[in-house]
Scaffold this active site. Structure first.
Site, PDB file in Angstrom:
ATOM      1  N   PHE A  25       0.907  -1.374  -0.031  1.00  0.00           N
ATOM      2  CA  PHE A  25       0.005   0.159  -0.098  1.00  0.00           C
ATOM      3  C   PHE A  25       0.850   1.302   0.159  1.00  0.00           C
ATOM      4  O   PHE A  25       0.391   2.313  -0.282  1.00  0.00           O
ATOM      5  CB  PHE A  25      -1.019   0.011   1.206  1.00  0.00           C
ATOM      6  CG  PHE A  25      -0.286   0.530   2.376  1.00  0.00           C
ATOM      7  CD1 PHE A  25       0.357   0.006   3.370  1.00  0.00           C
ATOM      8  CD2 PHE A  25      -0.804   2.002   2.624  1.00  0.00           C
ATOM      9  CE1 PHE A  25       0.878   0.523   4.366  1.00  0.00           C
ATOM     10  CE2 PHE A  25      -0.239   2.647   3.755  1.00  0.00           C
ATOM     11  CZ  PHE A  25       0.354   2.031   4.535  1.00  0.00           C
ATOM     12  N   LYS A  26       2.115   1.142   0.459  1.00  0.00           N
ATOM     13  CA  LYS A  26       2.957   2.178   0.380  1.00  0.00           C
ATOM     14  C   LYS A  26       3.329   2.765  -1.019  1.00  0.00           C
ATOM     15  O   LYS A  26       4.100   4.053  -1.091  1.00  0.00           O
ATOM     16  CB  LYS A  26       4.178   1.920   1.186  1.00  0.00           C
ATOM     17  CG  LYS A  26       3.931   1.950   2.682  1.00  0.00           C
ATOM     18  CD  LYS A  26       5.497   1.458   3.431  1.00  0.00           C
ATOM     19  CE  LYS A  26       5.044   1.329   4.888  1.00  0.00           C
ATOM     20  NZ  LYS A  26       4.523   0.002   5.187  1.00  0.00           N
TER      21      LYS A  26
END
Ligand SMILES: *Cc1c(COP(=O)(O)O)cnc(C)c1O
Length: 433
Positions: free
Chosen positions: A106-107
């Site tokens: 998700f980063k």
């Protein structure tokens, strides 16, 4: 929009300076001087807007004059180039999958947004920006991919030799072009110390325009609000959702709380933690007692002193009762996490990674108490990134996604170095000259 340092409110900078600096000189985290209220019409229309439009509207007030609107739109198109599907797991729980980006983390979103902003600023100041990062695994891959071929930027990544997974190492070392990997014969702490020393070195400071791509950077932090709005745009139930966020440094959940303050309809937040429970204990006792971190199967959340804690307290004027109105927290063991991965797979045929499983546990506990509520858990990593845990407990082989297949085939290209600052410094200067 201006940003102040949480350590000193009279230090005011704009979006550009806060993004380039990462952190104020007094080591304070930057915080916006005002929280924008989102237009009623925007909130009502969410379901009909595409994700680029949503991202643009959210970031526009934060970016202010620092980037012209047409450029910001283009940055959003490049940042949001993958999908964020909301999938129902059972009657009460859906998962917002945030892991379809290039490194399955998700980063990716925050790293991509930051890279494009820095690229734009490098261009406008006519100087190359050098990003220097130490990584224990995941951040490095997301940063390498995000900055690859972004004009005006060079990236140097220090990672501990033999201490990252094979996929992670390939993600770090196979890009080429403006991405340079240094394989340090030491551990993560050595890498971090070397990076710190580099930032304090007068000669490097003079010769290079150095910055970090740290997760506390406002560009990474604030752009995560987009997830919550995209989740909402796919939400079909009448009542607004409970959102459970697997939390480590608390940047993601703090972005969600900010979006809620701007008007996004989220009923309540759950900060789901592994055994690193400093925030859970804070809500229970009122005392914030940071500790060193414990290793768990959800290792991206192994944080003993979450850097964004100060932003959460700032958001609610240091009033713990206000915080508790908006967010609850629970901590779960590795054993519970593994059982959940197994049960959810057997019952619902859905494969959770260990981080998303902690979020699931947090939501399940809430639903036990409030059976009518419906919620969204944030899926922060693809299960294939944690095969040793997920395959062991489910007895399933996880199909390899194309992103991994592509990178595994490439050749590693890293410079092996001793953890010696003088050597690393001359190497960096050599690479960049
Ligand atoms: C970084 C990370 C988290 C924690 O996010 P924070 O914003 O640090 O709370 C959760 N899951 C995964 C997979 C991560 O990489």
């Amino acid at each position: 929009m201006k940003y102040y340092s949480i350590n000193n409110k009279s230090v005011l900078v704009d979006f550009k300076q806060a993004t380039i600096e990462g952190q104020a000189a007094d080591k304070g985290l930057y915080f916006p001087t005002e929280i924008p209220k989102w237009e009623k019409s925007f909130l009502k229309e969410l379901k009909t807007l595409n994700k680029v439009h949503i991202g643009f509207e959210i970031m526009k007030p934060y970016v202010g004059e620092s980037i012209p609107e047409d450029q910001l739109w283009k940055i959003m198109e490049e940042t949001l180039s993958f999908d964020f599907p909301l999938k129902q797991i059972n009657q009460n729980i859906s998962v917002l999958e945030l892991f379809h980006g290039p490194t399955l983390a998700f980063k990716d979103l925050g790293a991509r947004f930051l890279s494009r902003c820095l690229g734009y600023f490098a261009n406008s100041i006519g100087r190359k920006i050098t990003v220097l990062v130490a990584t224990s695994g995941d951040t490095g891959g997301a940063v390498a991919d995000a900055f690859y071929n972004v004009e005006g930027t060079e990236v140097i990544i220090l990672y501990p030799s033999g201490k990252v997974s094979i996929v992670q190492e390939k993600q770090l070392t196979t890009m080429g072009a403006n991405i340079h990997a240094l394989e340090v014969e030491g551990d993560f702490d050595d890498c971090q110390l070397l990076v710190k020393t580099a930032f304090a070195d007068p000669e490097l400071k003079e010769k290079l325009f150095l910055t970090s791509a740290n997760s506390i950077n406002i560009s990474r932090w604030l752009s995560q609000q987009i997830y919550y709005a995209i989740g909402q745009s796919q939400w079909t139930h009448e009542e607004s959702p409970i959102v459970s966020v697997p939390s480590g440094n608390f940047g993601n959940i703090c972005a969600g709380l900010l979006a809620q303050k701007s008007g996004l309809e989220i009923k309540h937040f759950i900060a789901a933690c592994n055994l690193n429970d400093v925030f859970t204990r804070y809500l229970a006792t009122g005392n914030y007692e940071p500790s060193s971190s414990h290793a768990t199967v959800s290792n991206a959340m192994d944080v003993g002193n979450p850097s964004n804690f100060v932003r959460i307290t700032e958001l609610y004027n240091h009033n713990i009762d206000e915080i508790k109105k908006h967010v609850s927290s629970n901590s779960f063991s590795d054993d519970a996490t593994e059982k959940t991965i197994k049960n959810v797979f057997e019952k619902h045929r859905y494969l959770l990674d260990p981080h998303s499983a902690v979020a699931y546990l947090g939501m399940e506990k809430h639903i036990d108490q409030f059976p009518k509520d419906k919620g969204i858990i944030l899926g922060t990593a693809h299960p294939v990134k944690f095969p040793s845990v997920v395959e062991r407990v489910t007895q399933q082989e996880i199909p390899i996604p194309v992103q991994v297949e592509k990178v595994i085939k490439k050749d590693k290209n890293a410079m092996r170095v001793a953890p010696n600052f003088a050597q690393i410094k001359s190497l960096i200067l050599q690479i960049l000259q």
